[in-house]
Design an enzyme around this catalytic site. Structure first.
Site, PDB file in Angstrom:
ATOM      1  N   ILE A  92      11.730 107.436  35.346  1.00 54.25           N
ATOM      2  CA  ILE A  92      10.445 107.528  34.643  1.00 54.25           C
ATOM      3  C   ILE A  92      10.522 106.859  33.279  1.00 54.25           C
ATOM      4  CG2 ILE A  92      10.823 109.741  33.452  1.00 54.25           C
ATOM      5  CD1 ILE A  92       7.893 110.439  34.445  1.00 54.25           C
ATOM      6  N   THR A  93       9.417 106.260  32.885  1.00 53.67           N
ATOM      7  CA  THR A  93       9.343 105.706  31.541  1.00 53.67           C
ATOM      8  C   THR A  93       7.908 105.803  31.037  1.00 53.67           C
ATOM      9  OG1 THR A  93      10.072 103.880  30.123  1.00 53.67           O
ATOM     10  CG2 THR A  93       8.881 103.277  32.134  1.00 53.67           C
ATOM     11  N   HIS A  95       4.816 103.817  28.737  1.00 52.83           N
ATOM     12  CA  HIS A  95       4.269 102.612  28.114  1.00 52.83           C
ATOM     13  C   HIS A  95       3.096 103.023  27.247  1.00 52.83           C
ATOM     14  CE1 HIS A  95       6.781 100.268  30.680  1.00 52.83           C
ATOM     15  NE2 HIS A  95       6.097 100.522  31.786  1.00 52.83           N
ATOM     16  N   MET A 161      14.192  99.022  31.202  1.00 53.99           N
ATOM     17  CA  MET A 161      14.038  97.953  32.189  1.00 53.99           C
ATOM     18  C   MET A 161      13.989  98.519  33.593  1.00 53.99           C
ATOM     19  SD  MET A 161      16.362  94.819  30.806  1.00 53.99           S
ATOM     20  CE  MET A 161      16.061  94.207  29.140  1.00 53.99           C
ATOM     21  N   GLY A 162      13.210  97.879  34.433  1.00 56.49           N
ATOM     22  CA  GLY A 162      13.147  98.226  35.847  1.00 56.49           C
ATOM     23  C   GLY A 162      12.486  97.079  36.583  1.00 56.49           C
ATOM     24  N   GLY A 173       9.681  94.618  34.870  1.00 52.97           N
ATOM     25  CA  GLY A 173      10.476  93.958  33.845  1.00 52.97           C
ATOM     26  C   GLY A 173      10.970  94.873  32.749  1.00 52.97           C
ATOM     27  N   ALA A 175      10.388  96.872  28.672  1.00 49.64           N
ATOM     28  CA  ALA A 175       9.460  97.479  27.720  1.00 49.64           C
ATOM     29  C   ALA A 175      10.218  97.734  26.421  1.00 49.64           C
ATOM     30  CB  ALA A 175       8.895  98.781  28.275  1.00 49.64           C
ATOM     31  N   CYS A 191      13.934 107.792  31.681  1.00 47.78           N
ATOM     32  CA  CYS A 191      14.828 107.167  32.660  1.00 47.78           C
ATOM     33  C   CYS A 191      15.706 108.192  33.371  1.00 47.78           C
ATOM     34  CB  CYS A 191      15.694 106.085  32.003  1.00 47.78           C
ATOM     35  SG  CYS A 191      14.706 104.822  31.188  1.00 47.78           S
TER      36      CYS A 191
END
Length: 238
Positions: A92-93, A95, A161-162, A173, A175, A191
């Site tokens: 998980i992230t 934005h 990144m992912g 990409g 963040a 993450c």
């Protein structure tokens, strides 16, 4: 080989709309590769790098654990945030405003066919950019992304990144936190890594705000050098 990368700065765009746009570019490249193979032709495949800022949103990778989101639907709405489960790698992230998100949609057949190298180049692009601001950023073994003070109790992540790849075509990409409200990270286990802090460039520099356009210019400079690419800026309408 086509090493021209078309740069599109999307500004502030809804996550779902941008995801749909990514998917359309990704599919167009895949379709062309399949056509080339089927017809024994050699039409050059395009490459793109989208730069964007999203309204508050949490995204969970395909192998992620929903338990790492610490908010329910009602709490998400109260925070003015949305949530999506998506098809990239990683957990998980978050934005949000003040974060530079980059989506390289590349045909790696135009560059090199090595996903590990691709991820390391994206990390290196960020590391070199942060070095220009006097920050010593590093990789953390077993943890994709870019970190500060690795191996200390003060380790903190500044760039997540992912990626996803199919037939050597990439999407999703990186963040990079530039002027981010870090309070939004308190609502997740970033993450999926417990006990690790998150930071932002403005916090590290002790500034209220960092010039995001300047950061983008530095990122693009290092991207161009690392990938030995030719950059072409193109207008965008969604």
């Amino acid at each position: 080989m086509n090493k021209v990368v078309q740069i599109q700065d999307l500004g502030l765009k809804d996550y779902n709309d941008t995801w749909d746009y990514q998917e359309s570019l990704f599919k167009s490249i895949l379709d062309l590769k399949i056509k080339n193979r089927r017809e024994a032709s050699n039409e050059p495949t395009p490459n793109y790098l989208l730069l964007v800022e999203h309204p508050h949103v949490y995204t969970l990778g395909k192998s992620g654990d929903l338990a790492n989101l610490l908010l329910n639907e009602e709490q998400l709405r109260a925070k003015g945030a949305t949530f999506y489960k998506i098809n990239r790698g990683g957990d998980i992230t978050y934005h949000g405003p003040g974060q530079i998100v980059g989506y390289p949609i590349l045909d790696l057949d135009n560059f090199f066919t090595d996903i590990h190298k691709y991820l390391r180049f994206l990390e290196e692009m960020v590391i070199l950019t942060l070095d220009e601001y006097g920050l010593k950023a590093e990789r953390s073994e077993g943890e994709t992304g870019v970190w500060l003070d690795v191996g200390t109790p003060f380790a903190r992540k500044i760039c997540a990144m992912g990626v996803r790849a199919s037939r050597w075509v990439t999407m999703h990409g990186f963040a990079l936190n530039v002027n981010v409200d870090l309070g939004y990270f308190d609502n997740i286990i970033p993450c999926g890594i417990k006990g690790k802090a998150v930071t932002s460039l403005n916090v590290e520099l002790g500034l209220k705000e960092v010039d995001e356009n300047e950061v983008k210019e530095k990122l693009l400079k290092h991207f161009q050098q690392l990938f030995e690419a030719e950059l072409s800026t193109m207008p965008f309408t969604l």
